[in-house]
Design a protein around this motif. Structure first.
Motif, mmCIF file in Angstrom:
data_model
loop_
_atom_site.group_PDB
_atom_site.id
_atom_site.type_symbol
_atom_site.label_atom_id
_atom_site.label_comp_id
_atom_site.label_asym_id
_atom_site.label_seq_id
_atom_site.Cartn_x
_atom_site.Cartn_y
_atom_site.Cartn_z
ATOM 1 N N ASP A 192 30.000 44.277 52.797
ATOM 2 C CA ASP A 192 29.647 44.924 51.526
ATOM 3 C C ASP A 192 28.571 45.987 51.708
ATOM 4 O O ASP A 192 28.379 46.839 50.845
ATOM 5 N N ALA A 193 27.822 45.888 52.801
ATOM 6 C CA ALA A 193 26.737 46.846 53.012
ATOM 7 C C ALA A 193 26.535 47.051 54.503
ATOM 8 O O ALA A 193 26.880 46.185 55.309
ATOM 9 N N PHE A 194 25.981 48.197 54.845
ATOM 10 C CA PHE A 194 25.753 48.578 56.245
ATOM 11 C C PHE A 194 24.264 48.813 56.431
ATOM 12 O O PHE A 194 23.609 49.434 55.597
ATOM 13 N N PHE A 195 23.718 48.294 57.543
ATOM 14 C CA PHE A 195 22.312 48.547 57.857
ATOM 15 C C PHE A 195 22.203 49.075 59.281
ATOM 16 O O PHE A 195 22.826 48.544 60.202
ATOM 17 N N SER A 196 21.356 50.129 59.458
ATOM 18 C CA SER A 196 21.094 50.631 60.800
ATOM 19 C C SER A 196 19.684 51.163 60.875
ATOM 20 O O SER A 196 19.186 51.783 59.927
#
Lengths: 265, 265
Positions: B96-100
């Motif tokens: 549902d979400a992307f983190f970098s």
């Protein structure tokens, strides 16, 4: 060298002539500069008398004024305002410098009309001297020109370098170009082109790009940017400092209150 | 509602995968979100085992990586990097979400390629959530688009308002347009035109222009600007805060040293 003379617009600022006159008297006493106050003669003489300085500060009458919120039009430039009369004294060699706490746009426009610019300078810039870690940084433009061409940024670099060296007294000042990355390829097309112009100009002691972090970090002595980004940057430093110092003051007051409370109990 | 799942690029940041894996484990335990780590499978499994979390965090293998300083080209987009593989999982409904914490330009470009933008949005913006006096302000764009047209600023206003309300949890957020004066006539031609677009759009809860002072002063919930000014503003808040806090720490340490010195003598 004769004593330098500063001509002061007595009407600018949030506190009417009272504060400006008091400041002029102090400057005249402490720094030994000649001061000429420009504004409504009667009111200024009364203020000077209150400070026992009737004889030490020259008064030049100007019948009209420019309001702090006044939109600058042709009629602003045409009236015999304190700004106009004061700048004419610089033009006529009766003063060496002009000071005003008044309407910035009016000062800028009237100065450009009355004094003009140096040869090879298309547009005046507003420079701010920002305190940094143990020193000072000259930031320009901080609001006179919302949009600029690369050539204007090059001219600001030359003016900023001279100002930093001759007025602020920084030794062999180095110039940075405000951008959003260190690399020469970062920024708007105008900034990227300006990087090239500044690199190639032998008159400019060019450091390269600097970023928002660097304004208070004493990385360079002069930071050049357009009047929009420079105005934002200057006001962000002020706003950030104000909020942090207020929060710390509240926290310290809170901790003292707690200590006093503990003593009473 | 099923548990939300965050897909995490394990390779970004200054401290390699170790810090990202530790953070993912903590988030999985404390917030009860599903986490998928993307990167070199073997290394990630070893890291997870060190935290006793081999079973609780999913690992997705990605054989390649994007360097922090890597210039984004077509080959960046084409390789099976951790950013690419992670974003494909969002596209395919597996997250549902992307983190970098990795290369921002690569994330922006690959996200635009893999996910596209919402209908009626021409360009993604980078939003920062800035702490202010007792709350938070959403500032965008902070660097994705160095130059923007008025219509882009209008789209940023809509996106910022939705983000502030739905993600940051601010109630009925109000949007300000960053300029160099309160009046609608201040700023660059693009900002003046954007002021008109924002005023006329019934979907935008528009406050009017705000200035650099207002970013930390909690005047509005969302501040819209181009990526150049926004990047400068964000970095100036960080730089100013860092210098002031360092100076205060040094002053406090100095005063403690003086007190300890007095006690010893």
């Amino acid at each position: 060298m004769p004593q330098p003379r500063v001509v002061v617009d007595a009407l600018g600022g949030d506190y009417g002539p009272a504060v400006v006159v008091e400041g002029a008297v102090l400057a005249s006493r402490e720094f030994g500069v000649g001061v000429s106050l420009v504004g409504p003669e009667r009111a200024l003489r009364d203020e000077l008398a209150r400070h026992g300085a009737a004889g030490s500060v020259e008064v030049v009458d100007a019948p009209e004024s420019v309001g702090m919120g006044e939109k600058v039009t042709l009629s602003t430039i045409r009236k015999r305002s304190s700004i106009q009369v004061a700048l004419e004294r610089v033009r006529d060699g009766k003063a060496d410098a002009f000071f005003s706490a008044g309407n910035t746009a009016a000062c800028w426009t009237i100065a450009k009309t009355v004094l003009g610019t140096l040869e090879e300078v298309d547009r005046p810039a507003l420079a701010a001297v920002v305190p940094n870690r143990g020193g000072r940084t000259v930031l320009l433009d901080v609001g006179a020109n919302a949009e600029v061409r690369p050539e204007h940024l090059r001219q600001f670099a030359v003016m900023g370098q001279v100002f930093a060296s001759e007025v602020v007294g920084l030794h062999d000042p180095q110039v940075g170009l405000l951008s959003i990355g260190e690399e020469a390829t970062k920024g708007t097309p105008a900034v990227i082109e300006a990087h090239k112009l500044l690199s190639e100009d032998p008159a400019i002691n060019f450091f390269g790009n600097v970023e928002g972090y660097d304004i208070m970090a004493r990385v360079v002595d002069v930071i050049v940017t357009d009047g929009f980004s420079g105005n934002v940057a200057l006001k962000v430093t002020e706003g950030t400092a104000r909020v942090i110092l207020t929060e710390i003051r509240n926290a310290v007051t809170g901790s003292w209150r707690a200590k006093v409370g503990a003593l009473i109990m």
